[in-house]
Design a protein around this motif. Structure first.
Motif, short mmCIF file in Angstrom:
data_model
loop_
_atom_site.label_atom_id
_atom_site.label_comp_id
_atom_site.label_asym_id
_atom_site.label_seq_id
_atom_site.Cartn_x
_atom_site.Cartn_y
_atom_site.Cartn_z
N LEU A 211 0.83 -1.20 0.00
CA LEU A 211 0.00 0.00 0.00
C LEU A 211 0.87 1.25 0.00
CD1 LEU A 211 -2.91 1.25 0.38
CD2 LEU A 211 -2.39 1.26 2.82
N ASN A 212 1.85 1.29 0.89
CA ASN A 212 2.68 2.49 1.04
C ASN A 212 3.74 2.61 -0.05
OD1 ASN A 212 1.41 3.39 3.43
ND2 ASN A 212 2.60 1.96 4.65
N GLY A 213 4.31 1.46 -0.46
CA GLY A 213 5.44 1.51 -1.38
C GLY A 213 5.06 1.53 -2.85
N VAL A 214 3.88 1.00 -3.17
CA VAL A 214 3.48 0.90 -4.58
C VAL A 214 2.17 1.64 -4.83
CG1 VAL A 214 2.94 -0.65 -6.49
CG2 VAL A 214 4.69 -1.30 -4.83
N ALA A 215 1.10 1.19 -4.16
CA ALA A 215 -0.22 1.76 -4.43
C ALA A 215 -0.30 3.24 -4.09
CB ALA A 215 -1.28 0.99 -3.64
N GLY A 216 0.39 3.65 -3.03
CA GLY A 216 0.35 5.05 -2.62
C GLY A 216 0.90 6.00 -3.67
N GLY A 217 1.68 5.48 -4.60
CA GLY A 217 2.23 6.34 -5.65
C GLY A 217 1.15 7.00 -6.49
N ALA A 218 -0.02 6.37 -6.59
CA ALA A 218 -1.12 6.95 -7.37
C ALA A 218 -1.54 8.29 -6.79
CB ALA A 218 -2.30 5.99 -7.41
N LEU A 219 -1.51 8.42 -5.47
CA LEU A 219 -1.86 9.70 -4.84
C LEU A 219 -0.89 10.79 -5.25
CD1 LEU A 219 -2.77 8.69 -1.17
CD2 LEU A 219 -4.33 9.51 -2.94
N PHE A 220 0.40 10.49 -5.20
CA PHE A 220 1.40 11.49 -5.57
C PHE A 220 1.32 11.82 -7.05
CE2 PHE A 220 3.15 9.97 -1.60
CZ PHE A 220 3.63 11.13 -1.01
N TYR A 221 1.06 10.81 -7.86
CA TYR A 221 0.94 11.03 -9.30
C TYR A 221 -0.16 12.04 -9.60
CZ TYR A 221 -0.26 10.12 -14.19
OH TYR A 221 -0.55 10.27 -15.53
N VAL A 222 -1.30 11.91 -8.94
CA VAL A 222 -2.41 12.83 -9.17
C VAL A 222 -2.19 14.17 -8.49
CG1 VAL A 222 -4.88 13.20 -8.81
CG2 VAL A 222 -4.05 10.94 -9.49
N CYS A 223 -1.79 14.14 -7.24
CA CYS A 223 -1.72 15.39 -6.45
C CYS A 223 -0.50 16.24 -6.77
CB CYS A 223 -1.73 15.05 -4.96
SG CYS A 223 -3.26 14.27 -4.40
N ASN A 224 0.56 15.65 -7.28
CA ASN A 224 1.80 16.40 -7.53
C ASN A 224 1.88 16.97 -8.94
OD1 ASN A 224 2.93 16.22 -5.05
ND2 ASN A 224 4.52 14.75 -5.58
N ALA A 225 0.87 16.77 -9.74
CA ALA A 225 0.95 17.13 -11.16
C ALA A 225 1.33 18.59 -11.38
CB ALA A 225 -0.38 16.83 -11.85
N ALA A 226 0.86 19.46 -10.50
CA ALA A 226 1.14 20.90 -10.67
C ALA A 226 1.98 21.44 -9.52
CB ALA A 226 -0.16 21.68 -10.78
N GLN A 227 2.62 20.54 -8.77
CA GLN A 227 3.33 20.96 -7.56
C GLN A 227 4.85 20.77 -7.64
OE1 GLN A 227 1.59 22.37 -5.06
NE2 GLN A 227 -0.27 22.09 -6.26
N LEU A 228 5.36 20.56 -8.83
CA LEU A 228 6.78 20.22 -8.96
C LEU A 228 7.62 21.31 -9.59
CD1 LEU A 228 6.28 16.52 -10.12
CD2 LEU A 228 6.86 17.34 -7.83
N GLY A 229 7.03 22.48 -9.78
CA GLY A 229 7.80 23.59 -10.33
C GLY A 229 7.73 23.68 -11.85
N GLU A 230 8.25 24.79 -12.34
CA GLU A 230 8.19 25.06 -13.78
C GLU A 230 8.92 24.00 -14.59
OE1 GLU A 230 9.21 28.74 -16.86
OE2 GLU A 230 9.57 28.95 -14.70
N GLY A 231 8.29 23.56 -15.66
CA GLY A 231 8.91 22.59 -16.54
C GLY A 231 8.69 21.15 -16.14
N ARG A 232 8.08 20.92 -14.97
CA ARG A 232 7.85 19.54 -14.53
C ARG A 232 6.38 19.18 -14.43
NH1 ARG A 232 11.43 21.52 -10.57
NH2 ARG A 232 13.62 21.02 -10.98
N SER A 233 5.51 20.12 -14.66
CA SER A 233 4.08 19.86 -14.55
C SER A 233 3.61 18.92 -15.65
CB SER A 233 3.30 21.18 -14.63
OG SER A 233 3.62 22.02 -13.54
N TYR A 234 2.54 18.21 -15.37
CA TYR A 234 2.00 17.27 -16.35
C TYR A 234 0.50 17.12 -16.09
CZ TYR A 234 2.49 14.16 -12.31
OH TYR A 234 2.42 13.62 -11.06
N ASP A 235 -0.18 16.54 -17.04
CA ASP A 235 -1.60 16.25 -16.91
C ASP A 235 -1.75 14.77 -16.56
OD1 ASP A 235 -4.29 15.83 -17.09
OD2 ASP A 235 -4.45 16.27 -19.25
N PRO A 236 -2.21 14.45 -15.35
CA PRO A 236 -2.32 13.03 -14.96
C PRO A 236 -3.23 12.23 -15.88
CG PRO A 236 -2.61 14.47 -13.05
CD PRO A 236 -2.63 15.35 -14.26
N ALA A 237 -4.20 12.89 -16.52
CA ALA A 237 -5.14 12.20 -17.39
C ALA A 237 -4.64 12.05 -18.82
CB ALA A 237 -6.49 12.92 -17.39
#
Length: 211
Positions: free
Chosen positions: A162-188
């Motif tokens: 749950l923590n090491g693999v499945a939890g990555g989905a949360l970061f993938y969605v929530c971090n899409a616009a939180q990584l600074g210029e040039g690193r943003s992406y659209d999760p969809a």
């Protein structure tokens, strides 16, 4: 009495629609502001009603939050059951479960943000942190236990998965616009999503397969 019954039936769809509008708005408010900062007034403003109208359906902020959280995890569990239903064998079921969580969160990013806040914030659920998320925990525990029992999986902790693999989905969605210029992406975005899905599958297989 007949006339009153007819009026009650006529009012019911409108009441159900208002209640759902409140829940939809509340999910976004709680996702954006967090439990502590969110106010019933914020939800009322988003719906276009007055605060007393919310209290008619939900006595207070805690009750409204509880229903939002309950709906998120109930909907996610139902989504998982449909995906896993036709998967044969523990590995296929595990990947179907992980895919279901990922797709659910991508389609419902407000739910992802609320779950991520739950992980870090004891305030809204200090009495019983798994009151509503228990179904999600049981879903992954069931699949992992089945795989271990039939020898497909090595001895591995479901909570590590749950923590090491499945939890990555949360970061993938929530971090899409939180990584600074040039690193943003659209999760969809199909390409982004396919790439992340492939990574999750690879990590899951590496985590559970013997050897």
């Amino acid at each position: 009495m007949v006339a009153e019954a007819i009026r009650q039936v006529a009012r019911q769809p409108r009441g159900d629609a208002t209640r759902q509008s409140i829940l939809d708005a509340a999910e976004k408010v709680f996702a954006d502001l967090g439990y502590a900062a969110a106010r019933l007034e914020d939800v009322a403003q988003a719906v276009g009603i007055r605060r007393p109208s919310i209290v008619y359906y939900f006595p207070g902020k805690q009750q409204l939050y509880d229903q939002v959280e309950a709906d998120i995890f109930a909907s996610m569990h139902e989504f998982v059951l449909k995906r896993v239903k036709h998967a044969e064998g523990p590995m296929a079921q595990l990947l179907a479960l992980l895919d279901a969580w990922l797709d659910f969160l991508v389609a419902r990013p407000t739910a992802a943000r609320i779950i991520q806040r739950l992980v870090a914030d004891f305030a809204p659920r200090g009495d019983n942190p798994v009151r509503f998320s228990e179904t999600a925990l049981r879903d992954i525990e069931t699949v992992i236990s089945m795989g271990i029992a039939d020898g497909t999986f090595r001895q591995v902790s479901a909570m590590h998965m749950l923590n090491g693999v499945a939890g990555g989905a949360l970061f993938y969605v929530c971090n899409a616009a939180q990584l600074g210029e040039g690193r943003s992406y659209d999760p969809a975005d199909p390409a982004e999503l396919a790439g992340f899905r492939a990574l999750i599958h690879k990590l899951a297989k590496a985590a559970v397969l013997p050897g």
